[in-house]
Design an enzyme around this catalytic site. Structure first.
Site, mmCIF file in Angstrom:
data_model
loop_
_atom_site.group_PDB
_atom_site.id
_atom_site.type_symbol
_atom_site.label_atom_id
_atom_site.label_comp_id
_atom_site.label_asym_id
_atom_site.label_seq_id
_atom_site.Cartn_x
_atom_site.Cartn_y
_atom_site.Cartn_z
ATOM 1 N N CYS A 227 -6.881 -8.984 7.243
ATOM 2 C CA CYS A 227 -7.263 -9.766 8.423
ATOM 3 C C CYS A 227 -8.381 -10.776 8.213
ATOM 4 C CB CYS A 227 -7.642 -8.823 9.550
ATOM 5 S SG CYS A 227 -6.241 -7.852 10.120
ATOM 6 N N GLN B 106 -9.857 -12.619 5.798
ATOM 7 C CA GLN B 106 -9.641 -13.905 5.135
ATOM 8 C C GLN B 106 -8.620 -14.747 5.893
ATOM 9 O OE1 GLN B 106 -9.895 -14.398 1.050
ATOM 10 N NE2 GLN B 106 -7.915 -15.375 0.829
HETATM 11 N N1 LIG Z 1 -3.792 -4.446 10.088
HETATM 12 C C1 LIG Z 1 -4.812 -4.492 10.910
HETATM 13 O O1 LIG Z 1 -5.833 -3.830 10.735
HETATM 14 C C2 LIG Z 1 -4.774 -5.367 12.129
HETATM 15 C C3 LIG Z 1 -5.774 -5.246 13.095
HETATM 16 C C4 LIG Z 1 -5.734 -6.066 14.204
HETATM 17 C C5 LIG Z 1 -4.732 -7.002 14.328
HETATM 18 N N2 LIG Z 1 -3.783 -7.121 13.360
HETATM 19 C C6 LIG Z 1 -2.744 -8.135 13.523
HETATM 20 O O2 LIG Z 1 -1.514 -7.490 13.836
HETATM 21 C C7 LIG Z 1 -0.426 -8.238 13.272
HETATM 22 C C8 LIG Z 1 0.422 -7.327 12.406
HETATM 23 O O3 LIG Z 1 -0.379 -6.825 11.335
HETATM 24 P P1 LIG Z 1 0.099 -5.651 10.385
HETATM 25 O O4 LIG Z 1 -1.030 -5.350 9.473
HETATM 26 O O5 LIG Z 1 0.681 -4.542 11.215
HETATM 27 O O6 LIG Z 1 1.303 -6.401 9.614
HETATM 28 P P2 LIG Z 1 2.495 -5.776 8.769
HETATM 29 O O7 LIG Z 1 2.993 -6.876 7.907
HETATM 30 O O8 LIG Z 1 2.076 -4.477 8.171
HETATM 31 O O9 LIG Z 1 3.618 -5.403 9.853
HETATM 32 C C9 LIG Z 1 4.385 -6.359 10.526
HETATM 33 C C10 LIG Z 1 5.804 -5.808 10.721
HETATM 34 O O10 LIG Z 1 6.560 -6.707 11.534
HETATM 35 C C11 LIG Z 1 7.917 -6.638 11.123
HETATM 36 N N3 LIG Z 1 8.640 -7.803 11.646
HETATM 37 C C12 LIG Z 1 8.503 -9.105 11.299
HETATM 38 N N4 LIG Z 1 9.315 -9.885 12.043
HETATM 39 C C13 LIG Z 1 9.966 -9.076 12.898
HETATM 40 C C14 LIG Z 1 10.939 -9.281 13.923
HETATM 41 N N5 LIG Z 1 11.360 -10.504 14.239
HETATM 42 N N6 LIG Z 1 11.411 -8.213 14.591
HETATM 43 C C15 LIG Z 1 10.970 -6.973 14.293
HETATM 44 N N7 LIG Z 1 10.055 -6.699 13.348
HETATM 45 C C16 LIG Z 1 9.562 -7.743 12.649
HETATM 46 C C17 LIG Z 1 7.816 -6.574 9.623
HETATM 47 O O11 LIG Z 1 9.009 -6.051 9.066
HETATM 48 C C18 LIG Z 1 6.599 -5.652 9.413
HETATM 49 O O12 LIG Z 1 6.984 -4.313 9.247
HETATM 50 C C19 LIG Z 1 -1.055 -9.394 12.519
HETATM 51 O O13 LIG Z 1 -1.067 -10.527 13.362
HETATM 52 C C20 LIG Z 1 -2.473 -8.924 12.272
HETATM 53 O O14 LIG Z 1 -3.379 -9.995 12.150
HETATM 54 C C21 LIG Z 1 -3.763 -6.293 12.283
#
Ligand SMILES: NC(=O)c1ccc[n+]([C@@H]2O[C@H](COP(=O)([O-])OP(=O)(O)OC[C@H]3O[C@@H](n4cnc5c(N)ncnc54)[C@H](O)[C@@H]3O)[C@@H](O)[C@H]2O)c1
Length: 445
Positions: A259, A261
């Protein structure tokens, strides 16, 4: 979503993902095998799963049945075209919005849970309203502030819940519907409602401020090493100032994670696109400092080991970007390893929760050399003592608590001499290690 399901048994929560292997893992009979390691999460999933929490790949059915849809897809930094290396890639968000528009037959509330550039809701609204079947959509922004490693605790006891919505009566009604869900376990004084743009921008701002504190203390750490000041003492002295506070002042080899970067680069890109170059430069410096901190850690290992690590074994303790997670995205370890492999070091890595295939795939992703070369330069061990055996130096890249409890005498006896430790997280007892015979190097000490 698992925590919402646990706290609101009367609400049916369905998590859908295109990735079949992931969904299969979330449905593994033994909840300990879910694909994300996060303290406490498997218990929450075990309690709610197949009661009111379901994991599925049938995206269309879930959209059709839902009254409220949380878009939580990834928003990585663009790797092509305009804004390459900086802007958030919103193609997954757009695909989601188009699919929701296509499938929906009843009115829905669409919640932005992903971290998004400010004004993304406008684009989502335009797609939903112009390609849909005439159903009404309300868009809310509800950014996620959990931190990996403490996700369940953060969700159970959040500092605040932020919900942005449209000021119209329909918008207010949608905000209320989401407030009601969180009210099942979060005190109303901690639920903040704002306009959409404030909510979207607040998430990027929160990450930028947190990362900035890390880069600030890391900048001071280098000055400490030159002057004889001790960064832990400086951090304590300034952190006790109630205006500054003590959190996020721990000097380290640099922040990582999926997140910080990406979100700062996104903020920089937004500022640039509005022609705000000074604003962009100000925030970009947080990233530049972080890259410098990673590079300087690798450089220090090389210079301390008599200016060459060629053919020397260096043990890495930790690969995850921080403790209590198996997430390695943007981990400092990857970049430090890459620099050391360029210097022809051979690395032996141990991380309590990260697999060999993940470590090799992280290195291969950088494209610095052939995958076969990474494989021959890096070995991944199941046990820390084997990883450190015969090593010239140990580098601590993640602050896992268990590292403090190892038998350091035993490790010392099995290493090459002089035995060096480079503690990239300042987690080990430097005094004790020095007494054993190690040459101990921390950050900013
Ligand atoms: N990881 C964290 O700590 C965190 C914290 C706060 C916010 N976020 C935000 O949350 C969002 C997701 O982060 P993450 O770490 O869970 O990402 P991630 O890449 O681990 O997970 C995203 C998932 O979405 C799925 N996906 C993509 N397109 C899709 C679609 N059209 N239909 C269904 N599924 C689909 C992917 O297959 C993947 O499994 C990002 O915007 C991130 O900035 C993450």
């Amino acid at each position: 979503m698992a925590v919402i399901a646990q706290k609101c048994p009367e609400i049916q929560v369905t998590v859908v993902d295109l990735n079949e292997a992931r969904i299969q893992a979330w449905n593994d009979e033994d909840a300990k095998n879910i694909p994300i390691y996060e303290p406490g999460l498997s218990d929450v999933v075990a309690e709610a799963r197949n009661r009111n929490l379901f994991f599925s790949t049938d995206v269309e059915k879930a959209i059709d049945e839902a009254e409220m849809i949380f878009i939580s897809v990834n928003t990585p930094t663009k790797t092509y075209g305009a804004g390459k290396g900086m802007a958030a890639d919103l193609k997954f968000i757009e695909l989601c919005a188009r699919q929701i528009a296509k499938v929906s037959k009843s009115d829905k509330i669409v919640v932005e849970k992903s971290t998004l550039p400010v004004r993304t809701a406008e684009a989502i609204k335009s797609i939903l309203n112009n390609t849909g079947n005439g159903v009404n959509f309300q868009i809310l922004s509800n950014p996620e502030f959990l931190a990996e490693g403490t996700a369940v605790q953060d969700l159970l006891n959040p500092d605040r819940i932020l919900i942005g919505g449209d000021p119209s009566p329909e918008g207010k009604e949608a905000v209320e519907a989401l407030v009601e869900i969180y009210s099942n376990w979060v005190d109303s004084s901690k639920i903040l409602t704002t306009n959409l743009w404030s909510s979207e921008l607040s998430k990027l701002t929160a990450n930028a401020f947190l990362a900035q504190r890390v880069s600030s203390v890391n900048a001071i750490s280098e000055l400490c090493e030159k002057t004889g000041a001790d960064v832990n003492e400086v951090a304590k002295a300034i952190g006790m100032d109630s205006r500054i506070g003590s959190k996020f002042l721990k000097a380290s080899v640099g922040f990582g994670g999926s997140c910080f970067q990406k979100d700062i680069l996104n903020l920089v890109y937004i500022a640039k696109s509005y022609g705000l170059h000074e604003v962009a430069d100000y925030w970009e410096q947080v990233i530049i400092m972080n890259d410098h901190q990673k590079k300087r850690f690798a450089d220090k290992i090389v210079s301390t080991l008599y200016n060459t690590v060629s053919g020397k074994k260096i043990a890495f303790l930790g690969w995850a970007f921080k403790k209590d997670t198996n997430d390695t995205r943007e981990s400092a370890a990857i970049y430090v390893a890459d620099d050391l492999i360029n210097e022809q070091a051979s690395l032996s890595v141990f991380d309590p929760k990260v697999s060999e295939s993940q470590i090799l795939s992280d290195l291969n992703y950088l494209n610095s050399r052939a995958a076969s070369e990474n494989r021959s330069q890096v070995s991944v061990l199941e046990n820390p003592y084997d990883a450190c055996k015969e090593a010239h130096a140990i580098a601590v890249l993640t602050e896992w608590d268990e590292f403090k409890t190892y038998d350091w005498e035993k490790i010392y006896n099995q290493m090459q001499k002089p035995a060096f430790v480079f503690d990239g997280r300042n987690v080990l007892d430097g005094k004790k290690l020095t007494e054993i015979g190690f040459i101990y190097n921390g950050i900013g000490l």
